[in-house]
Scaffold this active site. Structure first.
Site, PDB file in Angstrom:
ATOM      1  N   SER A   1      -7.635   3.376   9.666  1.00  0.00           N
ATOM      2  CA  SER A   1      -8.423   3.411   8.435  1.00  0.00           C
ATOM      3  C   SER A   1      -7.713   2.635   7.318  1.00  0.00           C
ATOM      4  O   SER A   1      -8.302   1.756   6.669  1.00  0.00           O
ATOM      5  CB  SER A   1      -8.630   4.882   8.037  1.00  0.00           C
ATOM      6  OG  SER A   1      -9.095   5.005   6.723  1.00  0.00           O
TER       7      SER A   1
ATOM      8  N   HIS B   1       0.853  -1.199   0.000  1.00  0.00           N
ATOM      9  CA  HIS B   1       0.000   0.000   0.000  1.00  0.00           C
ATOM     10  C   HIS B   1       0.880   1.237   0.000  1.00  0.00           C
ATOM     11  O   HIS B   1       1.869   1.297   0.723  1.00  0.00           O
ATOM     12  CB  HIS B   1      -0.896   0.017   1.242  1.00  0.00           C
ATOM     13  CG  HIS B   1      -1.783   1.224   1.301  1.00  0.00           C
ATOM     14  ND1 HIS B   1      -2.944   1.328   0.565  1.00  0.00           N
ATOM     15  CD2 HIS B   1      -1.654   2.394   1.973  1.00  0.00           C
ATOM     16  CE1 HIS B   1      -3.499   2.509   0.800  1.00  0.00           C
ATOM     17  NE2 HIS B   1      -2.737   3.173   1.644  1.00  0.00           N
TER      18      HIS B   1
ATOM     19  N   ARG C   1     -15.222  12.277   9.582  1.00  0.00           N
ATOM     20  CA  ARG C   1     -13.940  12.951   9.873  1.00  0.00           C
ATOM     21  C   ARG C   1     -13.712  14.114   8.920  1.00  0.00           C
ATOM     22  O   ARG C   1     -13.202  15.167   9.306  1.00  0.00           O
ATOM     23  CB  ARG C   1     -12.787  11.945   9.756  1.00  0.00           C
ATOM     24  CG  ARG C   1     -12.731  10.954  10.907  1.00  0.00           C
ATOM     25  CD  ARG C   1     -11.832   9.773  10.567  1.00  0.00           C
ATOM     26  NE  ARG C   1     -10.487  10.192  10.231  1.00  0.00           N
ATOM     27  CZ  ARG C   1      -9.644   9.483   9.492  1.00  0.00           C
ATOM     28  NH1 ARG C   1      -9.994   8.290   9.017  1.00  0.00           N
ATOM     29  NH2 ARG C   1      -8.439   9.936   9.227  1.00  0.00           N
TER      30      ARG C   1
ATOM     31  N   LYS D   1      -8.606  -1.573   5.775  1.00  0.00           N
ATOM     32  CA  LYS D   1      -8.868  -1.980   4.387  1.00  0.00           C
ATOM     33  C   LYS D   1      -7.887  -3.050   3.916  1.00  0.00           C
ATOM     34  O   LYS D   1      -8.252  -3.987   3.194  1.00  0.00           O
ATOM     35  CB  LYS D   1      -8.816  -0.746   3.483  1.00  0.00           C
ATOM     36  CG  LYS D   1     -10.075   0.114   3.654  1.00  0.00           C
ATOM     37  CD  LYS D   1      -9.990   1.447   2.943  1.00  0.00           C
ATOM     38  CE  LYS D   1      -9.258   2.460   3.780  1.00  0.00           C
ATOM     39  NZ  LYS D   1      -9.546   3.861   3.478  1.00  0.00           N
TER      40      LYS D   1
ATOM     41  N   ASP E   1     -15.364   2.168   8.189  1.00  0.00           N
ATOM     42  CA  ASP E   1     -14.342   3.139   7.783  1.00  0.00           C
ATOM     43  C   ASP E   1     -14.930   4.163   6.819  1.00  0.00           C
ATOM     44  O   ASP E   1     -14.646   5.353   6.906  1.00  0.00           O
ATOM     45  CB  ASP E   1     -13.151   2.421   7.140  1.00  0.00           C
ATOM     46  CG  ASP E   1     -12.162   3.415   6.559  1.00  0.00           C
ATOM     47  OD1 ASP E   1     -11.598   4.207   7.343  1.00  0.00           O
ATOM     48  OD2 ASP E   1     -11.979   3.443   5.327  1.00  0.00           O
TER      49      ASP E   1
END
Ligand code: URA
Ligand code: CA
Length: 431
Positions: free
Chosen positions: A181, A80, A166, A185, A159
Site C-alpha cells: 500500500s 516517506h 481492509r 503510492k 489501494d
C-alpha cells in the site's frame, strides 16, 4: 477468483498474472467484496514473498495515474515516514535537501491523526496554496529544486478501495498489505529513489522493533524488485518528536530547526534522513560528506532562505521565516503542572497526540475541520528532571475548557524517582 483464493489459502505462491487479475477485477467491480475479503484474509495468514508483494504493488500502481517526473533534471528522491506524533521532518527535509542540489518534487497528504499532514501545516502559512498543475509543478522544481503539492485524485485507486475494505475486515495490520500500500503510492508519485523512516514505539503504527524491521525489509525489497533505489531507517516514536504537536506550532519548530536552533532529536533525524537522500540523489559519495553539506546549508542560512522561496513561489508570505509571530496563534496558553518531582520516565506519544487532537489540532474523520493555531508544546523529553508544579507542557487553545487534555498529558507522562536514560532515536538501517 475462487482458485486464486484457494491457492493463497493453501500457502502457495501466486503468479504476477493471478495478482494482477485480482487487483484489476476488484477495481473494475467484477470481483465482489466477499471474495476480495476472503483473499485479503488468506494473505493476512499466509503472507506474500517479495516477488508477490512487488506484483501487488505494481498492479495497484497501474490502476491509476502515474506522475512523470522525467522532465525534471537529476535523480528525484522522495521520503516517506510511517507516521508519528509531532513529526514535522518533511517541512525541514524538503528545503534542506533541495538546498544541497537534490530536486524535491513532493506530493503530500492531509490524513487523519493527531495533527494535520504536511499540507495542513503548510496552509498555516498565510496564502500558501498546494494546487499546482503538473506543468507548474515540474517548472517550479526545475527552477527552485523544490515544490510541494497535494496528492492527485487518481493515484492508486486500487489501494484506496482495498484499504477501505481492509479497515472493515480486520486485515489492515498485515505487513505485505501495508508495505505494498505505502510503496504503491510512492512509486506512482514518480520518485527514482525512496528513503523510508519506519517509526516504532508507542506513538507508531508498528509498536515493536521486530514489526518495524519486517515492514522496512518488505518495503525495501519491493523497491528493489521494481527498480527504485529504496532504503529505510528505523526511528523511535516512544515519545513525540521535537517539542511541539500542532500545525502552526510545528511550522515554527521547523523554521527554528532550519536556523540550527531546533530540538536535538528532530535535528538529528533530519540530518540522518537527509544524508541518505543526498547520497541517493548522487550529490555526495558518503553519508559523512552528505551530513557536512547539510550542516553547512543550515549554518549559512541557505536552507532557510530556500524555504522562504518555496513559500513565496506558492503564494505564501515568505516573511514568516524571519518572523514566526505571523503564524496563527491561539488565544490561550495554559500550563500543565507536573504533579510530582522526579525524572521523566515515559511520554506516551499516542495519548499526548490525542490530547492535541481534542484541542482541534487534528482530524478524527476526514471531514473534520482543523484549528491550525492550537496544540501542545512540551517542555521536557524522557530523561529530563522536573520539579512539582513546573510545567510539563503548555497547551495552546482557543477555548479555556481543556480539562481533558490536561488530564491526558498528566496521566501519560510518567515521572519516576530514579534516573532514566533517553531512548535511542535512530535504530538500524535497512538497505
Ligand atoms: N499506511 C498506508 O498507506 N497503508 C497501509 O496499509 C497502512 C498505513
Ligand atoms: Ca499509549
Amino acid at each position: 477468483m475462487v482458485d486464486v483464493i484457494e491457492k493463497k489459502r493453501n500457502g502457495e505462491k501466486l503468479t504476477n498474472e493471478e495478482i494482477t487479475f485480482f487487483v484489476n477485477g476488484y477495481t473494475d467491480g467484477s470481483i465482489p467484496d466477499y471474495q476480495a475479503s476472503a483473499f485479503l484474509m488468506a494473505i493476512y495468514f499466509q503472507g506474500m514473498d517479495a516477488e508477490e508483494q512487488a506484483s501487488l504493488t505494481m498492479a495497484m500502481v497501474e490502476t491509476g495515474d502515474q506522475i512523470d517526473l522525467s522532465s525534471i533534471k537529476g535523480i528525484k528522491v522522495d521520503k516517506h515516514s510511517t507516521g508519528g506524533v509531532g513529526d514535522t521532518t518533511t517541512l525541514i527535509l524538503a528545503p534542506l535537501v533541495a538546498a544541497c542540489g537534490v530536486p524535491v518534487a513532493k506530493m503530500s497528504g492531509r490524513g487523519l491523526g493527531h495533527t494535520g499532514g504536511t499540507l495542513d501545516k503548510l496552509e498555516a502559512i498565510d496564502g500558501f496554496h498546494i494546487e499546482l498543475s503538473e506543468a507548474q509543478f515540474v517548472k517550479q522544481v526545475n527552477d527552485l529544486k523544490l515544490a510541494v503539492i497535494g496528492q492527485s485524485g487518481n493515484l492508486t485507486p486500487a489501494d484506496k478501495n482495498l484499504y477501505a475494505l481492509r479497515d472493515v475486515t480486520a486485515t489492515v495490520d498485515s505487513i505485505p498489505l501495508i508495505a505494498s500500500s505505502i510503496m504503491s503510492k510512492k512509486i506512482a508519485a514518480g520518485a527514482d529513489a525512496i528513503v523510508l523512516d519506519v517509526k516504532t514505539g508507542d506513538g507508531a503504527f508498528m509498536k515493536t522493533v521486530e514489526e518495524a524491521r519486517a515492514l522496512a525489509e518488505s518495503m525495501v525489497a519491493i523497491g528493489k524488485q521494481v527498480g527504485r533505489n529504496t532504503m529505510a531507517i528505523i526511528s523511535d516514536m516512544s515519545q513525540p518528536l521535537g517539542y511541539t504537536i500542532g500545525n502552526a506550532l510545528e511550522v515554527k519548530e521547523a523554521i527554528e530547526t532550519l536556523k540550527g536552533q531546533g530540538p536535538s532529536d528532530l535535528t538529528e533525524l533530519c540530518l540522518v534522513l537527509g544524508s541518505k537522500m543526498i547520497v541517493a540523489g548522487g550529490k555526495a559519495n558518503s553519508l559523512e560528506e552528505a551530513r557536512t553539506m547539510l550542516e553547512s546549508v543550515i549554518a549559512d542560512g541557505s536552507a532557510l532562505e530556500l524555504f522562504g522561496k518555496l513559500i513565496e513561489a506558492q503564494g505564501g508570505n515568505g516573511k514568516i521565516i524571519q518572523d514566526t509571530s505571523l503564524l496563527p496563534t491561539a488565544t490561550y496558553q495554559i500550563e500543565v503542572p507536573a504533579p510530582t518531582s522526579g525524572y521523566i520516565a515515559k511520554m506516551e506519544a499516542d495519548d499526548i497526540g490525542v490530547a492535541a487532537m481534542l484541542l482541534g489540532a487534528g482530524r478524527a474523520t476526514k471531514d473534520d475541520e482543523i484549528d491550525l493555531a492550537v496544540g501542545i508544546v512540551l517542555t521536557k523529553k524522557i530523561g529530563d528532571t522536573i520539579q512539582q508544579g513546573e510545567p510539563l507542557a503548555i497547551i495552546h487553545s482557543n477555548t479555556q475548557d481543556v480539562e481533558r487534555s490536561i488530564s491526558l498529558i498528566q496521566k501519560h507522562i510518567t515521572i519516576s524517582n530514579d534516573p532514566v536514560s533517553s531512548p535511542q532515536l535512530i535504530g538500524e538501517m535497512i538497505t
